[in-house]
Design an enzyme around this catalytic site. Structure first.
Site, mmCIF file in Angstrom:
data_model
loop_
_atom_site.group_PDB
_atom_site.id
_atom_site.type_symbol
_atom_site.label_atom_id
_atom_site.label_comp_id
_atom_site.label_asym_id
_atom_site.label_seq_id
_atom_site.Cartn_x
_atom_site.Cartn_y
_atom_site.Cartn_z
ATOM 1 N N ASP A 28 0.830 -1.206 0.000
ATOM 2 C CA ASP A 28 0.000 0.000 0.000
ATOM 3 C C ASP A 28 0.867 1.260 0.000
ATOM 4 O O ASP A 28 0.503 2.279 -0.586
ATOM 5 C CB ASP A 28 -0.901 0.010 1.237
ATOM 6 C CG ASP A 28 -1.917 -1.114 1.189
ATOM 7 O OD1 ASP A 28 -2.482 -1.347 0.110
ATOM 8 O OD2 ASP A 28 -2.129 -1.768 2.223
ATOM 9 N N ASN A 78 -4.626 8.620 1.955
ATOM 10 C CA ASN A 78 -5.132 7.980 3.179
ATOM 11 C C ASN A 78 -5.679 9.016 4.156
ATOM 12 O O ASN A 78 -6.862 9.081 4.375
ATOM 13 C CB ASN A 78 -4.019 7.208 3.886
ATOM 14 C CG ASN A 78 -3.975 5.751 3.485
ATOM 15 O OD1 ASN A 78 -4.850 5.291 2.756
ATOM 16 N ND2 ASN A 78 -2.981 5.033 3.953
HETATM 17 N N1 LIG Z 1 -1.532 2.807 14.232
HETATM 18 C C1 LIG Z 1 -1.631 2.606 12.939
HETATM 19 O O1 LIG Z 1 -2.384 1.761 12.439
HETATM 20 C C2 LIG Z 1 -0.832 3.473 12.030
HETATM 21 C C3 LIG Z 1 0.140 4.327 12.535
HETATM 22 C C4 LIG Z 1 0.846 5.123 11.625
HETATM 23 C C5 LIG Z 1 0.575 5.054 10.251
HETATM 24 N N2 LIG Z 1 -0.363 4.201 9.810
HETATM 25 C C6 LIG Z 1 -0.745 4.137 8.398
HETATM 26 O O2 LIG Z 1 0.355 3.897 7.566
HETATM 27 C C7 LIG Z 1 0.119 4.635 6.380
HETATM 28 C C8 LIG Z 1 1.387 4.767 5.614
HETATM 29 O O3 LIG Z 1 1.627 3.514 5.032
HETATM 30 P P1 LIG Z 1 3.090 3.077 4.596
HETATM 31 O O4 LIG Z 1 2.971 1.755 3.933
HETATM 32 O O5 LIG Z 1 3.751 4.203 3.889
HETATM 33 O O6 LIG Z 1 3.795 2.937 6.002
HETATM 34 P P2 LIG Z 1 4.233 1.625 6.758
HETATM 35 O O7 LIG Z 1 5.272 0.914 5.958
HETATM 36 O O8 LIG Z 1 4.529 2.018 8.146
HETATM 37 O O9 LIG Z 1 2.925 0.683 6.716
HETATM 38 C C9 LIG Z 1 1.777 0.919 7.456
HETATM 39 C C10 LIG Z 1 0.766 -0.215 7.275
HETATM 40 O O10 LIG Z 1 -0.492 0.365 6.936
HETATM 41 C C11 LIG Z 1 -1.031 -0.344 5.827
HETATM 42 N N3 LIG Z 1 -1.854 0.559 5.020
HETATM 43 C C12 LIG Z 1 -1.485 1.666 4.349
HETATM 44 N N4 LIG Z 1 -2.534 2.192 3.714
HETATM 45 C C13 LIG Z 1 -3.594 1.402 3.984
HETATM 46 C C14 LIG Z 1 -4.962 1.426 3.626
HETATM 47 N N5 LIG Z 1 -5.462 2.390 2.883
HETATM 48 N N6 LIG Z 1 -5.771 0.451 4.100
HETATM 49 C C15 LIG Z 1 -5.297 -0.538 4.892
HETATM 50 N N7 LIG Z 1 -4.011 -0.604 5.264
HETATM 51 C C16 LIG Z 1 -3.169 0.353 4.823
HETATM 52 C C17 LIG Z 1 0.160 -0.823 5.038
HETATM 53 O O11 LIG Z 1 -0.202 -1.950 4.245
HETATM 54 C C18 LIG Z 1 1.108 -1.199 6.158
HETATM 55 O O12 LIG Z 1 0.892 -2.510 6.605
HETATM 56 C C19 LIG Z 1 -0.448 5.930 6.868
HETATM 57 O O13 LIG Z 1 -1.158 6.616 5.867
HETATM 58 C C20 LIG Z 1 -1.311 5.467 8.004
HETATM 59 O O14 LIG Z 1 -2.638 5.251 7.604
HETATM 60 C C21 LIG Z 1 -1.072 3.407 10.671
HETATM 61 N N1 LIG Z 2 9.210 4.280 -5.159
HETATM 62 C C1 LIG Z 2 9.424 4.546 -3.868
HETATM 63 N N2 LIG Z 2 10.392 5.408 -3.483
HETATM 64 C C2 LIG Z 2 10.621 5.672 -2.171
HETATM 65 N N3 LIG Z 2 9.934 5.120 -1.183
HETATM 66 C C3 LIG Z 2 8.963 4.248 -1.491
HETATM 67 C C4 LIG Z 2 8.655 3.920 -2.847
HETATM 68 N N4 LIG Z 2 7.653 3.019 -2.860
HETATM 69 C C5 LIG Z 2 7.334 2.813 -1.564
HETATM 70 N N5 LIG Z 2 8.111 3.542 -0.753
HETATM 71 C C6 LIG Z 2 8.078 3.546 0.721
HETATM 72 O O1 LIG Z 2 8.518 2.292 1.170
HETATM 73 C C7 LIG Z 2 7.776 1.914 2.331
HETATM 74 C C8 LIG Z 2 7.273 0.499 2.211
HETATM 75 O O2 LIG Z 2 6.484 0.371 1.058
HETATM 76 P P1 LIG Z 2 5.260 -0.623 0.959
HETATM 77 O O3 LIG Z 2 4.240 -0.321 1.997
HETATM 78 O O4 LIG Z 2 4.806 -0.582 -0.457
HETATM 79 O O5 LIG Z 2 5.907 -2.029 1.237
HETATM 80 P P2 LIG Z 2 5.707 -2.981 2.457
HETATM 81 O O6 LIG Z 2 5.972 -2.240 3.722
HETATM 82 O O7 LIG Z 2 6.550 -4.186 2.192
HETATM 83 O O8 LIG Z 2 4.203 -3.379 2.317
HETATM 84 P P3 LIG Z 2 3.270 -3.786 3.504
HETATM 85 O O9 LIG Z 2 3.137 -2.551 4.326
HETATM 86 O O10 LIG Z 2 2.012 -4.221 2.845
HETATM 87 O O11 LIG Z 2 3.988 -4.884 4.221
HETATM 88 C C9 LIG Z 2 6.654 2.936 2.490
HETATM 89 O O12 LIG Z 2 6.989 3.806 3.548
HETATM 90 C C10 LIG Z 2 6.655 3.705 1.199
HETATM 91 O O13 LIG Z 2 6.369 5.080 1.379
#
Ligand SMILES: NC(=O)c1ccc[n+]([C@@H]2O[C@H](COP(=O)([O-])OP(=O)(O)OC[C@H]3O[C@@H](n4cnc5c(N)ncnc54)[C@H](O)[C@@H]3O)[C@@H](O)[C@H]2O)c1
Ligand SMILES: Nc1ncnc2c1ncn2[C@@H]1O[C@H](COP(=O)(O)OP(=O)(O)OP(=O)(O)O)[C@@H](O)[C@H]1O
Length: 517
Positions: free
Chosen positions: A281, A360
């Site tokens: 995501d 989000n």
């Molecule tokens: N307490 C919490 O649940 C918490 C805390 C901080 C941030 N977040 C979420 O993490 C998002 C950033 O995601 P990231 O991947 O860059 O950071 P990240 O790598 O820390 O991942 C956060 C998790 O949130 C999940 N996630 C992100 N968007 C989602 C959605 N629309 N629906 C369901 N799950 C979703 C991702 O799959 C991941 O598992 C923020 O927008 C925020 O919503 C959640």
């Molecule tokens: N092209 C990109 N360049 C820099 N940062 C990126 C890029 N794509 C994703 N990221 C950052 O890398 C982090 C992890 O990405 P992503 O959530 O897609 O993978 P993941 O953590 O393995 O997935 P999941 O959360 O489902 O386990 C996120 O914070 C996202 O903002």
């Protein structure tokens, strides 16, 4: 003596009101503070009726001053709303201007690219039940100088969006959701059903965005780039980091395009027909954040752990991309929020920082401060509430399954237009989350008498400090993020909450045992 000073202060305030038209909230709050101090200093004796009466009167004055300060914030929220409306209007006008300019280009395009094909559907353009790609992807800037830019337009594949009503083939599309016949109000056909995207000319350019530091993503990316180039004859764009990785693998990848500086990113939506994401995501959020205006359709492949917004299986990428490139495809139009930080130091409401678009949510929290956040919230010009707790999340419906869910907000289908108003650990027994309609402007104000600063973060990134007097103003952005569906919007959403969250999973009760007879 103290009383005389106070009366003098209050007079000063009312003079400035007469002169300036509205109250200065700093002086109001200073006066309020002075009153509070005076109340603490005044030797109020339980048995002295006059002093008790006097302190009550002072409290009333303090309340009136606070209300006046809130009035100023409401006026600011209203000004922000007018500004937003003005910008939308300007956007619309520029867009109309572009349409007339673009018509010539499309005529030329039709002759060149669609020779021999029936152009019946192109001529009727959006018709009564759809929307064309230039309406989704055009951001309304005036293209004064650039022939180069215009050349890029002609390369872009056009598409048409339509809404399924009474079955996919129905021509009927109703914008009115309420009918009023013979004095009876009836709910008519809803307009926003499943949205379908149909290419009018073949897509030519694909942007591939990948999660960094993942070997499996890197391997898949190289494979996909070769396949799209060799089998589909497409132009490929990747980020500079990815181009370097590909070239390290083989110099054969030198056909892959990239950009040199961030300014070029602002023009990407004009070159790119389709965006493919390889990651979780977070990569979809990353892709959306690269487009500050219109966003091309995104095809998200799942290479993360959760994948709420990534329905496509990476093992079957050829099959998936084949059918996406052919179309038609179901898409989810994911709404975004447009956030403005308005500094207290700004001369007026128009002097805001660059808007930030979130897919989000925007979170306003206490950051590293150990104090409660104290935030005043307004919806259009109405006071909503004061948040006292860890903070507040303003979320889209796509973000409803992310941070907002963890803070107790409802899960909402991403196609529902609305803004979720979810407190984070409120120190109150009765603060339930709200869902507000799509058309409102929300203003979150850090009041002058807040004990601490607050911090805003956007899709979990880019923290900005909000000092007392600063505000965050947020409304629905005009540019949604179209993401391709595996099946359709509803099926994909339900699958993601079942598979991702194991929603309402419970062992089924056994058949034997007591029962109604
Ligand atoms: N307490 C919490 O649940 C918490 C805390 C901080 C941030 N977040 C979420 O993490 C998002 C950033 O995601 P990231 O991947 O860059 O950071 P990240 O790598 O820390 O991942 C956060 C998790 O949130 C999940 N996630 C992100 N968007 C989602 C959605 N629309 N629906 C369901 N799950 C979703 C991702 O799959 C991941 O598992 C923020 O927008 C925020 O919503 C959640
Ligand atoms: N092209 C990109 N360049 C820099 N940062 C990126 C890029 N794509 C994703 N990221 C950052 O890398 C982090 C992890 O990405 P992503 O959530 O897609 O993978 P993941 O953590 O393995 O997935 P999941 O959360 O489902 O386990 C996120 O914070 C996202 O903002």
């Amino acid at each position: 003596m103290e009383l005389r000073n106070l009366v003098f202060d209050c007079d000063g305030v009312s003079t400035s009101q007469a002169d300036n038209g509205f109250l200065s909230s700093i002086s109001l709050l200073n006066s309020e503070k002075a009153i509070q101090e005076l109340l603490q200093q005044a030797p109020v004796q339980q048995n002295d009726d006059h002093l008790i009466e006097f302190s009550e009167a002072l409290r009333t004055v303090a309340k009136a001053l606070r209300r006046a300060a809130e009035g100023k914030a409401a006026a600011q929220a209203e000004a922000a709303e007018w500004k937003r409306k003005f910008e939308l209007e300007r956007e619309r006008n520029l867009h109309l201007e572009y349409l007339s300019l673009d018509e010539d280009h499309r005529d030329a395009d039709r002759r060149e690219n669609l020779a021999g094909q029936s152009n019946k559907h192109v001529e009727q353009c959006c018709g009564s039940n759809g929307l064309c790609s230039h309406e989704v992807l055009r951001n309304g800037e005036a293209d004064s100088d650039s022939k180069v830019v215009q050349d890029k337009y002609t390369r872009k594949a056009s598409f048409k969006l339509s809404w399924w009503c009474k079955g996919e083939h129905s021509e009927q599309h109703k914008h009115d959701i309420v009918s009023f016949e013979k004095g009876n109000i009836t709910t008519a056909e809803r307009s926003s059903k499943q949205i379908s995207l149909k290419w009018e000319s073949d897509p030519q350019t694909v942007l591939i965005l990948t999660k960094p530091n993942s070997t499996s993503v890197q391997i898949l990316c190289a494979e996909m780039v070769s396949w799209l180039r060799e089998q589909k004859k497409l132009d490929i764009y990747v980020e500079p980091r990815v181009r370097t990785e590909l070239l390290t693998e083989s110099s054969d990848f030198n056909f892959v395009h990239t950009w040199k500086d961030d300014n070029e990113i602002t023009l990407l939506h004009r070159k790119v027909d389709l965006v493919v994401t390889l990651g979780g995501d977070g990569t979809v959020l990353w892709a959306a954040s690269m487009f500050k205006g219109p966003v091309p359709p995104i095809v998200p492949f799942s290479l993360g752990s959760l994948g709420f917004m990534t329905p496509f299986y990476s093992e079957r990428y050829k099959e998936c991309l084949d059918s996406v490139l052919k179309g038609p495809i179901s898409i989810t139009l994911r709404h975004r929020l447009m956030c403005h930080v308005v500094r207290d130091a700004a001369k007026n409401e128009y002097e805001t920082e660059e808007p930030i678009l979130v897919l989000n949510e925007v979170t306003i929290d206490r950051g590293i401060s150990s104090y409660l956040t104290y935030l005043e919230c307004y919806c259009d010009s109405s006071f909503v509430t004061c948040v006292q707790g860890d903070g507040l999340i303003l979320s889209t419906t796509s973000g409803s399954t992310a941070y907002s869910l963890a803070a107790g907000g409802s899960m909402v289908h991403p196609q529902v237009p609305g803004i979720l108003f979810t407190p984070i650990c409120p120190h109150s027994l009765s603060f339930r989350p709200l869902i507000l309609p799509e058309h409102v402007t929300i203003r979150v104000q850090v009041p002058f008498n807040s004990r601490s600063h607050a911090w805003a973060s956007f899709d979990g990134k880019d923290r900005k400090q909000l000092r007392p007097g600063d505000a965050l103003v947020c409304s629905m952005a005009p540019w949604p993020v179209p993401t391709a569906c595996l099946v359709d919007s509803t099926n994909d959403f339900l699958r993601s909450i079942h598979e991702g969250l194991h929603w309402n999973l419970r062992k089924t009760q056994s058949f034997d045992g007591p029962r109604d007879t």
